[in-house]
Scaffold this motif. Structure first.
Motif, PDB file in Angstrom:
ATOM      1  N   GLU A 147       0.833  -1.203   0.000  1.00 22.82           N
ATOM      2  CA  GLU A 147       0.000   0.000   0.000  1.00 22.82           C
ATOM      3  C   GLU A 147       0.869   1.255   0.000  1.00 22.82           C
ATOM      4  O   GLU A 147       0.599   2.206  -0.754  1.00 22.82           O
ATOM      5  N   ALA A 185      -6.045   3.508   6.064  1.00 22.44           N
ATOM      6  CA  ALA A 185      -5.960   2.191   5.427  1.00 22.44           C
ATOM      7  C   ALA A 185      -4.857   1.353   6.066  1.00 22.44           C
ATOM      8  O   ALA A 185      -5.032   0.156   6.302  1.00 22.44           O
ATOM      9  N   THR A 235      -5.384  -2.076   7.939  1.00 20.86           N
ATOM     10  CA  THR A 235      -4.668  -3.248   7.451  1.00 20.86           C
ATOM     11  C   THR A 235      -3.951  -3.932   8.606  1.00 20.86           C
ATOM     12  O   THR A 235      -3.942  -5.163   8.705  1.00 20.86           O
ATOM     13  N   PRO A 256      -7.959  -7.434   5.772  1.00 25.17           N
ATOM     14  CA  PRO A 256      -8.701  -7.273   4.525  1.00 25.17           C
ATOM     15  C   PRO A 256      -9.556  -6.002   4.461  1.00 25.17           C
ATOM     16  O   PRO A 256      -9.766  -5.466   3.373  1.00 25.17           O
ATOM     17  N   ILE A 257     -10.003  -5.492   5.597  1.00 28.71           N
ATOM     18  CA  ILE A 257     -10.788  -4.249   5.581  1.00 28.71           C
ATOM     19  C   ILE A 257      -9.888  -3.078   5.208  1.00 28.71           C
ATOM     20  O   ILE A 257     -10.284  -2.192   4.447  1.00 28.71           O
ATOM     21  N   LEU A 317      -7.214  -3.332   3.338  1.00 29.94           N
ATOM     22  CA  LEU A 317      -6.967  -3.520   1.907  1.00 29.94           C
ATOM     23  C   LEU A 317      -8.149  -3.015   1.086  1.00 29.94           C
ATOM     24  O   LEU A 317      -7.965  -2.354   0.062  1.00 29.94           O
ATOM     25  N   LEU A 318      -9.347  -3.300   1.546  1.00 32.08           N
ATOM     26  CA  LEU A 318     -10.554  -2.838   0.859  1.00 32.08           C
ATOM     27  C   LEU A 318     -10.603  -1.306   0.828  1.00 32.08           C
ATOM     28  O   LEU A 318     -10.885  -0.708  -0.225  1.00 32.08           O
ATOM     29  N   LEU A 319     -10.305  -0.667   1.954  1.00 30.59           N
ATOM     30  CA  LEU A 319     -10.270   0.803   1.984  1.00 30.59           C
ATOM     31  C   LEU A 319      -9.211   1.325   1.025  1.00 30.59           C
ATOM     32  O   LEU A 319      -9.458   2.258   0.265  1.00 30.59           O
ATOM     33  N   TYR A 320      -8.021   0.714   1.049  1.00 33.11           N
ATOM     34  CA  TYR A 320      -6.977   1.190   0.148  1.00 33.11           C
ATOM     35  C   TYR A 320      -7.372   1.000  -1.314  1.00 33.11           C
ATOM     36  O   TYR A 320      -7.078   1.853  -2.154  1.00 33.11           O
ATOM     37  N   ALA A 321      -8.045  -0.092  -1.626  1.00 31.40           N
ATOM     38  CA  ALA A 321      -8.504  -0.306  -3.005  1.00 31.40           C
ATOM     39  C   ALA A 321      -9.401   0.837  -3.452  1.00 31.40           C
ATOM     40  O   ALA A 321      -9.340   1.270  -4.612  1.00 31.40           O
ATOM     41  N   GLY A 322     -10.218   1.356  -2.549  1.00 29.31           N
ATOM     42  CA  GLY A 322     -11.048   2.515  -2.869  1.00 29.31           C
ATOM     43  C   GLY A 322     -10.218   3.783  -3.002  1.00 29.31           C
ATOM     44  O   GLY A 322     -10.404   4.565  -3.936  1.00 29.31           O
TER      45      GLY A 322
END
Length: 150
Positions: A103, A120, A124, A129-130, A132-137
């Motif tokens: 990240e 994020a 992490t 995984p939450i 990671l999900l925030l970073y993906a956004g």
């Protein structure tokens, strides 16, 4: 003073050992020592070595034939052994740290401000995984730069 090597002690040591790496990623991601010790992958490799050693202890120990990965019941049986459970925890610590490193590197490459990355990274660290999900956004805010032609 008797410091027997137990799963509880190793669990505590692993938790303490990973904190400096996360702090460096959070507060000094571009510092020379962060790059050398954390972003290089050296820190996660130490955790991976601990993981491998704990798995070896488990599989060579009296409970080595118990459990497996073929069903939920097998995984539950595997993690009844405290050595295997501690190995599983090191697995989480190692891979969550690798995701955090990715990240930081990806955000830097995209020019994403580090202050936006901090939530994020914290997520992490705490709930992998939450985060990671925030970073993906977050990474959608800045598209990746075009690859440089060789």
């Amino acid at each position: 003073m008797n410091l027997a090597l137990t799963p509880d002690l190793l669990f505590s040591l692993a938790n303490a050992a990973v904190l400096p790496a996360w702090l460096l990623l959070l507060v000094a991601p571009r510092w020379r020592f962060t790059r050398l010790l954390v972003r290089s992958g050296a820190w996660p490799l130490l955790l991976a070595a601990g993981y491998a050693a704990l798995l070896l202890v488990h599989y060579l120990g009296p409970h080595g034939a118990e459990g497996g990965f073929g069903s939920l019941q097998q995984v539950a049986a595997l993690f009844r052994n405290p050595w295997a459970l501690t190995a599983g925890w090191l697995h989480y610590l190692c891979f969550d740290l690798l995701v955090g490193i990715w990240e930081v590197r990806d955000a830097e490459r995209r020019g994403l401000p580090h202050l936006l990355l901090i939530p994020a990274l914290l997520l992490t660290f705490l709930v992998g995984p939450i985060g990671l999900l925030l970073y993906a956004g977050l990474r959608q805010l800045r598209p990746a730069p075009a690859p440089v032609a060789a």
